[in-house]
Design a protein around this motif. Structure first.
Motif, PDB file in Angstrom:
ATOM      1  N   GLY A   1       2.744   5.984  -5.898  1.00 20.18           N
ATOM      2  CA  GLY A   1       2.773   5.934  -7.353  1.00 20.18           C
ATOM      3  C   GLY A   1       3.748   4.924  -7.925  1.00 20.18           C
ATOM      4  O   GLY A   1       4.122   4.995  -9.092  1.00 20.18           O
ATOM      5  N   LYS A   2       4.162   3.947  -7.116  1.00 18.03           N
ATOM      6  CA  LYS A   2       5.117   2.931  -7.569  1.00 18.03           C
ATOM      7  C   LYS A   2       4.377   1.659  -7.961  1.00 18.03           C
ATOM      8  O   LYS A   2       3.336   1.339  -7.410  1.00 18.03           O
ATOM      9  CB  LYS A   2       6.133   2.604  -6.467  1.00 18.03           C
ATOM     10  CG  LYS A   2       6.859   3.810  -5.914  1.00 18.03           C
ATOM     11  CD  LYS A   2       7.631   4.537  -6.975  1.00 18.03           C
ATOM     12  CE  LYS A   2       8.318   5.757  -6.391  1.00 18.03           C
ATOM     13  NZ  LYS A   2       8.820   6.650  -7.404  1.00 18.03           N
ATOM     14  N   LEU A   3       4.936   0.950  -8.915  1.00 20.57           N
ATOM     15  CA  LEU A   3       4.399  -0.344  -9.329  1.00 20.57           C
ATOM     16  C   LEU A   3       5.130  -1.416  -8.531  1.00 20.57           C
ATOM     17  O   LEU A   3       6.362  -1.437  -8.493  1.00 20.57           O
ATOM     18  CB  LEU A   3       4.623  -0.556 -10.826  1.00 20.57           C
ATOM     19  CG  LEU A   3       4.166  -1.873 -11.407  1.00 20.57           C
ATOM     20  CD1 LEU A   3       2.646  -1.990 -11.300  1.00 20.57           C
ATOM     21  CD2 LEU A   3       4.583  -1.981 -12.851  1.00 20.57           C
TER      22      LEU A   3
ATOM     23  N   TRP B   1       0.830  -1.208   0.000  1.00 20.80           N
ATOM     24  CA  TRP B   1       0.000   0.000   0.000  1.00 20.80           C
ATOM     25  C   TRP B   1       0.862   1.254   0.000  1.00 20.80           C
ATOM     26  O   TRP B   1       0.590   2.197  -0.735  1.00 20.80           O
ATOM     27  CB  TRP B   1      -0.954   0.029   1.200  1.00 20.80           C
ATOM     28  CG  TRP B   1      -1.801   1.258   1.157  1.00 20.80           C
ATOM     29  CD1 TRP B   1      -2.960   1.426   0.459  1.00 20.80           C
ATOM     30  CD2 TRP B   1      -1.521   2.526   1.759  1.00 20.80           C
ATOM     31  NE1 TRP B   1      -3.425   2.713   0.602  1.00 20.80           N
ATOM     32  CE2 TRP B   1      -2.551   3.410   1.398  1.00 20.80           C
ATOM     33  CE3 TRP B   1      -0.495   2.993   2.571  1.00 20.80           C
ATOM     34  CZ2 TRP B   1      -2.594   4.734   1.830  1.00 20.80           C
ATOM     35  CZ3 TRP B   1      -0.535   4.310   2.995  1.00 20.80           C
ATOM     36  CH2 TRP B   1      -1.577   5.167   2.626  1.00 20.80           C
ATOM     37  N   LEU B   2       1.901   1.272   0.823  1.00 18.78           N
ATOM     38  CA  LEU B   2       2.779   2.445   0.880  1.00 18.78           C
ATOM     39  C   LEU B   2       3.405   2.730  -0.483  1.00 18.78           C
ATOM     40  O   LEU B   2       3.448   3.879  -0.931  1.00 18.78           O
ATOM     41  CB  LEU B   2       3.874   2.248   1.935  1.00 18.78           C
ATOM     42  CG  LEU B   2       3.421   2.295   3.391  1.00 18.78           C
ATOM     43  CD1 LEU B   2       4.534   1.805   4.305  1.00 18.78           C
ATOM     44  CD2 LEU B   2       2.991   3.698   3.766  1.00 18.78           C
ATOM     45  N   ALA B   3       3.877   1.678  -1.147  1.00 21.17           N
ATOM     46  CA  ALA B   3       4.517   1.870  -2.454  1.00 21.17           C
ATOM     47  C   ALA B   3       3.512   2.316  -3.505  1.00 21.17           C
ATOM     48  O   ALA B   3       3.787   3.262  -4.265  1.00 21.17           O
ATOM     49  CB  ALA B   3       5.209   0.571  -2.884  1.00 21.17           C
ATOM     50  N   THR B   4       2.362   1.672  -3.578  1.00 15.79           N
ATOM     51  CA  THR B   4       1.385   2.041  -4.599  1.00 15.79           C
ATOM     52  C   THR B   4       0.803   3.424  -4.326  1.00 15.79           C
ATOM     53  O   THR B   4       0.496   4.164  -5.259  1.00 15.79           O
ATOM     54  CB  THR B   4       0.245   1.005  -4.717  1.00 15.79           C
ATOM     55  OG1 THR B   4      -0.358   0.812  -3.446  1.00 15.79           O
ATOM     56  CG2 THR B   4       0.765  -0.316  -5.244  1.00 15.79           C
TER      57      THR B   4
END
Length: 156
Positions: A82-84, A76-79
């Motif tokens: 804006g990260k895939l 969740w933190l990465a997405t």
């Protein structure tokens, strides 16, 4: 009805924290909130407070995910940034079939993208095809990167 955790996307940090524990408990019926709190080394009251407010200290995120056996919060933190996120695969030698499947997966992803543009495919189907191709690309990337330093095969 059993929930498909691979397709779950959380809307907030609180949802991700709660989903992390729910996913763990759905996969292991003997696991409870109390056991997760015990594994993390804090009280059940603190555990519930962290889950309800979303104020789990960042240093405890890996501990929670290890206790639960998933990476819902990190994902969740990465997405949310804006990260895939693609799981890093374990390397093994690619066969000719793997290469053909990689090529056909790319063609399928492109076809789904075109169909989506024309209104013939849903966003969910298109995203799934693109995700599957990106995961295959990551697998091949990992194999090439680990060629010089192969891992020991403990699963055999």
């Amino acid at each position: 009805m059993r929930r498909n955790w691979n397709n779950v996307r959380f809307n907030s940090l609180v949802d991700a924290l709660q989903g992390c524990t729910e996913q763990a408990m759905s996969k292991d019926p003997t696991l409870s909130q109390r056991r997760i709190a015990d594994r993390m080394g804090y009280s059940l009251d603190s555990h519930y407070k962290y889950l309800s407010t979303g104020r789990l200290p960042a240093i405890l995120i890996p501990t929670l995910e290890h206790a639960c056996g998933n990476h819902a919060v990190t994902t969740w933190l990465a997405t949310n940034a804006g990260k895939l996120v693609i799981d890093r695969p374990k390397g093994r030698k690619a066969s000719a079939t793997d290469l053909v499947e990689f090529n056909s997966g790319f063609a399928k992803a492109l076809s789904m993208r075109r169909d989506f543009q024309q209104g013939a495919a849903t966003a969910q189907e298109t995203l799934a095809a693109l995700q599957q191709h990106l995961e295959a690309a990551a697998w091949h990337h990992c194999n090439v990167a680990q060629h010089a330093t192969p891992e020991l095969d403990f699963e055999a």
